[in-house]
Design an enzyme around this catalytic site. Sequence first.
Site, short mmCIF file in Angstrom:
data_model
loop_
_atom_site.label_atom_id
_atom_site.label_comp_id
_atom_site.label_asym_id
_atom_site.label_seq_id
_atom_site.Cartn_x
_atom_site.Cartn_y
_atom_site.Cartn_z
CD GLU A 85 20.48 48.74 20.40
OE1 GLU A 85 19.52 48.95 21.51
OE2 GLU A 85 21.58 49.53 20.35
CE LYS A 280 19.50 51.73 24.74
NZ LYS A 280 19.99 50.93 23.72
CG ASP A 296 11.27 41.68 37.47
OD1 ASP A 296 11.31 42.48 36.73
OD2 ASP A 296 10.38 41.53 38.36
CG HIS A 393 24.92 51.15 15.88
ND1 HIS A 393 23.99 51.93 16.48
CD2 HIS A 393 25.51 50.54 16.78
CE1 HIS A 393 23.76 51.58 17.57
NE2 HIS A 393 24.75 50.60 17.98
C1 MEV Z 1 23.36 52.12 22.12
O1 MEV Z 1 22.43 51.22 22.22
C2 MEV Z 1 24.11 52.07 23.11
C3 MEV Z 1 25.32 53.37 23.13
O2 MEV Z 1 24.57 54.54 22.75
C4 MEV Z 1 25.97 53.29 24.36
C5 MEV Z 1 26.93 54.47 24.79
O3 MEV Z 1 26.82 55.65 23.97
O4 MEV Z 1 27.82 54.28 25.61
C6 MEV Z 1 26.17 53.04 22.13
#
Ligand code: MEV
Length: 440
Positions: A85, A280, A296, A393
Amino acid sequence: MSKSIAGFSKLSKSKKIDWIVDTYFSNAESAKGILKQYWNTNEKLQQLHDEFIENTITNYYLPLGVAPNFLINDTLYTIPMAIEESSVVAAASKAAKFWLDRGGFKTTVISTTKIGQVHFTYKGDFDKLKAFFNAIKPKLIDDTKSITANMEKRGGGILDIELRNKTTEIANYYQLHASFETLDAMGANFINSCLEQFAKTFKSEARDFDLFSEEEKEIDIVMSILSNYVPDCLVRAEVSCNVDELFENPAVSGKAFAEKFVQAVHIAEKEPYRAVTHNKGIMNGIDAVVLATGNDFRAVEACVHAYASRNGQYSSLTHAEIDGDIFKFWIEIPLALGTVGGLTSLHPLVKLALELLHKPSAKELMQIVAVAGLAQNFAALRSLTTTGIQQGHMKMHLMNILNQFGATDTEKKALTAHFKNNTVTHSAVVEALQNLRNGA
Ligand code: MEV
């Protein structure tokens, strides 16, 4: 139309590939070419990869990046990250640099206990089962001596075995719930071997236990397996500074930034929809280091999310507060990691990643990984509560789109300059590239 095949695993690698490309691809030669492109020309290295799993047809590459400038308990680290990513490594590096100038990350390992269970059924009197367990507990441990000898020499081994009565949940269901210290090993093989021996001893000794009736002697072992849930294998990482030191942007004071940041964390503590995305982002950092160091990541993921729900509702793994003038941001997370055994001594890139990290112990690696998670979350929340996430991003995304359309280095240079002042969207990039190619 696909078809089934018998004896696929027994075919040679090239025969497997022939079958795959002939069965599934309209252009078999082109598919074969792609698979071949990813083989390593170093035959030994390729064989090593072929033998990690079954039915290997090629290698699947992920980029390995590094994030420098991580100051952890006053030691500087450059952290290896394997991830596809865009933005993750850049965000980690940015957060590392930010905290490098503010005292760095402080970490502590709180506990290192791992868990394994023998699940079994027993139809009879619980007091008798308890008496049996207490009588043979020393033998359960004794019978694993050949498995535990080396681990014990180094200071680890079996910590305890408990008998747990789970019959209120499932009829006749009990467990041997065992705890282990596995030192620098993740410990899955060690724990599973011990558990399978416990099960064997337990079942066979029951047949000779005088207090048991004939039916009670027939203990049925359902399964013996480690638990990937390790809430007592915990590490904490923290950053803190005076709110004034958070000042970066003349339009927003350090205090205002800190307050908004803390509010964003509180939202993730209370709101599961947000908590999942928040966590995430943390796992973007954690998984990348876990993967680069040959650990792992599925085990880590499963555990971390169970831990995030330990109070009955899925919640944030990080926490933040402003105490007087001090901004504090921390993570407390269970991590079962190893720096010996498994891939760590087999995969050349894993060895390299571990050397880059000063050949850490498992405890040190737990601290580094927790920091990667905290840093990633800091970077995400900093963007989200200030500029928004898309700005950073999409800049990284730009390169992916340009690569997808086979842009040359000159085209990349021109379009990177163009998108410094223009919003990156997929269609805008495609259009700008076309214009450039058409000489517009
Ligand atoms: C993207 O991979 C992760 C985010 O969505 C985490 C977040 O919103 O805190 C940017």
